[in-house]
Write an enzyme that holds these catalytic residues in place. Structure first.
Site, PDB file in Angstrom:
ATOM      1  N   LEU A  51      -3.731  -0.135  25.414  1.00  0.00           N
ATOM      2  CA  LEU A  51      -3.056  -1.444  25.843  1.00  0.00           C
ATOM      3  C   LEU A  51      -3.777  -2.746  25.562  1.00  0.00           C
ATOM      4  O   LEU A  51      -4.221  -3.466  26.433  1.00  0.00           O
ATOM      5  CB  LEU A  51      -2.909  -1.496  27.491  1.00  0.00           C
ATOM      6  CG  LEU A  51      -1.943  -0.248  27.717  1.00  0.00           C
ATOM      7  CD1 LEU A  51      -1.551  -0.250  29.456  1.00  0.00           C
ATOM      8  CD2 LEU A  51      -0.318  -0.421  27.053  1.00  0.00           C
ATOM      9  N   SER A 103      -0.350   3.822   5.694  1.00  0.00           N
ATOM     10  CA  SER A 103       0.096   2.418   5.346  1.00  0.00           C
ATOM     11  C   SER A 103       0.101   1.964   3.923  1.00  0.00           C
ATOM     12  O   SER A 103      -0.581   2.945   3.088  1.00  0.00           O
ATOM     13  CB  SER A 103      -0.798   1.348   6.164  1.00  0.00           C
ATOM     14  OG  SER A 103      -0.503  -0.001   5.539  1.00  0.00           O
ATOM     15  N   TYR A 149      -8.625  -3.257   6.568  1.00  0.00           N
ATOM     16  CA  TYR A 149      -7.872  -2.485   7.292  1.00  0.00           C
ATOM     17  C   TYR A 149      -7.388  -1.575   6.387  1.00  0.00           C
ATOM     18  O   TYR A 149      -7.051  -0.123   6.793  1.00  0.00           O
ATOM     19  CB  TYR A 149      -6.359  -3.148   7.812  1.00  0.00           C
ATOM     20  CG  TYR A 149      -5.304  -2.437   8.212  1.00  0.00           C
ATOM     21  CD1 TYR A 149      -5.202  -1.860   9.366  1.00  0.00           C
ATOM     22  CD2 TYR A 149      -4.205  -2.376   7.416  1.00  0.00           C
ATOM     23  CE1 TYR A 149      -3.959  -0.970   9.758  1.00  0.00           C
ATOM     24  CE2 TYR A 149      -3.103  -1.599   7.577  1.00  0.00           C
ATOM     25  CZ  TYR A 149      -3.163  -1.012   8.847  1.00  0.00           C
ATOM     26  OH  TYR A 149      -1.921  -0.339   9.221  1.00  0.00           O
ATOM     27  N   LYS A 206      -7.455   2.873   6.759  1.00  0.00           N
ATOM     28  CA  LYS A 206      -6.371   3.730   6.240  1.00  0.00           C
ATOM     29  C   LYS A 206      -6.730   4.687   5.081  1.00  0.00           C
ATOM     30  O   LYS A 206      -6.111   6.103   5.333  1.00  0.00           O
ATOM     31  CB  LYS A 206      -5.016   2.802   6.183  1.00  0.00           C
ATOM     32  CG  LYS A 206      -4.556   2.110   7.591  1.00  0.00           C
ATOM     33  CD  LYS A 206      -4.173   3.355   8.404  1.00  0.00           C
ATOM     34  CE  LYS A 206      -3.437   2.689   9.591  1.00  0.00           C
ATOM     35  NZ  LYS A 206      -3.225   3.652  10.691  1.00  0.00           N
ATOM     36  N   GLU A 225      -4.550 -15.037   3.292  1.00  0.00           N
ATOM     37  CA  GLU A 225      -5.831 -14.191   2.354  1.00  0.00           C
ATOM     38  C   GLU A 225      -5.620 -12.758   2.694  1.00  0.00           C
ATOM     39  O   GLU A 225      -5.226 -12.459   3.699  1.00  0.00           O
ATOM     40  CB  GLU A 225      -7.113 -14.458   2.841  1.00  0.00           C
ATOM     41  CG  GLU A 225      -8.365 -13.779   2.387  1.00  0.00           C
ATOM     42  CD  GLU A 225      -9.900 -14.047   2.595  1.00  0.00           C
ATOM     43  OE1 GLU A 225     -10.878 -13.891   2.158  1.00  0.00           O
ATOM     44  OE2 GLU A 225      -9.950 -14.820   3.754  1.00  0.00           O
TER      45      GLU A 225
END
Length: 327
Positions: free
Chosen positions: A33, A129, A153, A157, A277
Site C-alpha cells: 500500500l 514490461s 525501471y 524488469k 526523459e
C-alpha cells in the site's frame, strides 16, 4: 488452487485476483500500500476482491522485501501458484530514484523465488514490461529483439526476467515472464496518459502531450492481460519462456488524445509541452509467441477500449477522479 498475487491491491494485480476468485480459486494478495498514487483506489480494489471472493480472499499488508513475511505466506498457506505483479512502477520516477525500484523489483523478486523454490510451487508468473526493449531496432518487437532498457525501471524488469529464467533452468521452479505493453482499463493508475486525458477532457481542459505527439504506444486492455495470465493455470507449455502480451496494434499519442476528445464529446484542443526523459519513442508488440504457446488473442482495440474506459470513468467519477487536476 491456493494462489498468491503480489501487488494485489494495484490495478493489474486486483483484476487478476478478481479473475482467479471468479473461477473458484483461493487467493491471498500481498501489497505494501505504497502511496505512489491515491490509496483510496487501492482500498477500493481490495474491497471489490473481498466482495467477489468472500472467505476465499485474504489481504495481507506488507512488502515483498520482507523475506520472512514472504516465506511465511507461501509456506503456511500452501501456496501452489504465484502471480508476481508487485513492483515499483514508473519509468520517470526510476530515473529520479533508482535505488527504490532496484530494492523492490530485484531484491523483492529474489525473496519470492527463493521461497517458491523452498516450497515447491507449481508455477511462478512474473509481470515484466515492454520497457526491457528500450532502443527500437525494428517494430513490432518480437522476443528476439535486442534489450537495451533506457531507464532503471527497465533494467530491473530485465534483471527479473533473467532471475526467473535461472530459477526455471537451475532450481526447477517453473517460471513464465509476461512482457506487458502499456496496460489500461477500469481502476488504472491515475497518472497514466489515458486517465489524464479523460480527466482533463471531462473537466473542459485540453489534454497535455509531452513531446510532439508522434510517439506511439501499444495500449493493452486489462481484460486481455487477465486472460493471458489465467491461461497459465492450465498449461505448462510456456515454462521458462518470456512472452509479449500486447494489443491489436499501436497508436500515436496525438491520435489517442483525439479519440478521447471524441469519446468524451468535449470541445477542447490539445496542448504540447517538453518531452519527458527516458520515455520510449515507440512500442508495438508481436504476440505470435504468446498466440502459439498460450492461445493468446487480444480482443479489444484501442478505440473500443477507450470507449469502455470513458464510460466506466463517468460512472465512477465520484471516487476515482483525481482530486487535483494538472493545470
Amino acid at each position: 488452487m491456493n494462489v498468491l498475487v503480489t501487488g494485489g491491491a494495484g490495478f493489474i494485480g486486483s483484476h487478476i485476483t478478481e479473475g482467479l476468485l471468479e473461477t473458484g480459486h483461493n487467493v491471498i494478495t500481498l501489497d505494501v500500500l505504497d502511496p505512489y498514487y491515491d490509496l483510496g483506489i487501492k482500498e477500493r480494489n481490495i474491497e471489490i476482491c473481498r466482495e467477489t471472493g468472500g472467505d476465499r480472499f485474504e489481504f495481507v499488508e506488507g512488502s515483498i522485501t520482507d523475506e520472512e513475511l514472504v516465506r511465511d505466506i507461501i509456506s503456511s498457506n500452501d501456496i501452489e501458484f504465484v502471480y508476481h505483479q508487485a513492483a515499483q512502477a514508473g519509468v520517470r520516477t526510476s530515473v529520479e530514484n533508482p535505488k527504490k525500484p532496484h530494492e523492490i523489483n530485484t531484491t523483492g523478486l529474489l525473496n519470492l523465488l527463493v521461497a517458491a523454490d523452498d516450497h515447491g510451487i507449481k508455477r511462478f508468473v512474473n509481470a515484466s514490461s515492454s520497457s526491457v526493449y528500450g532502443e527500437v531496432e525494428y517494430l513490432p518487437y518480437d522476443e528476439d529483439h535486442q534489450n537495451v532498457p533506457q531507464s532503471p525501471y527497465g533494467v530491473t524488469k530485465l534483471t527479473a526476467e533473467h532471475y526467473c529464467r535461472v530459477w526455471n533452468d537451475v532450481y526447477d521452479v517453473p517460471t513464465v515472464s509476461l512482457r506487458y505493453f502499456t496496460v489500461y482499463g477500469p481502476r488504472m493508475r491515475p497518472n497514466m496518459a489515458i486517465t489524464n486525458f479523460t480527466s482533463r477532457c471531462l473537466n473542459a481542459k485540453p489534454p497535455v502531450i509531452y513531446g510532439d505527439g508522434q510517439q506511439t504506444r501499444d495500449f493493452t486492455y486489462i481484460d486481455d492481460i487477465v486472460d493471458a495470465n489465467l491461461s497459465l493455470l492450465e498449461t505448462d507449455a510456456a515454462d521458462g519462456e518470456v512472452m509479449n502480451v500486447g494489443s491489436t496494434g499501436n497508436i500515436t499519442i496525438e491520435e489517442l488524445a483525439e479519440h478521447i476528445i471524441d469519446e468524451t464529446g468535449t470541445d477542447v484542443g490539445i496542448e504540447y509541452t517538453a518531452a519527458k526523459e527516458a520515455d520510449a519513442r515507440h512500442t508495438h508488440a508481436d504476440v505470435t509467441k504468446a498466440r502459439e504457446l498460450i492461445d493468446y488473442e487480444p480482443s479489444t482495440s484501442i478505440r473500443e477500449g477507450v470507449l469502455k474506459f470513458v464510460d466506466w470513468y463517468r460512472e465512477n467519477r465520484d471516487w476515482y477522479e483525481p482530486l487535483v487536476l494538472a493545470s
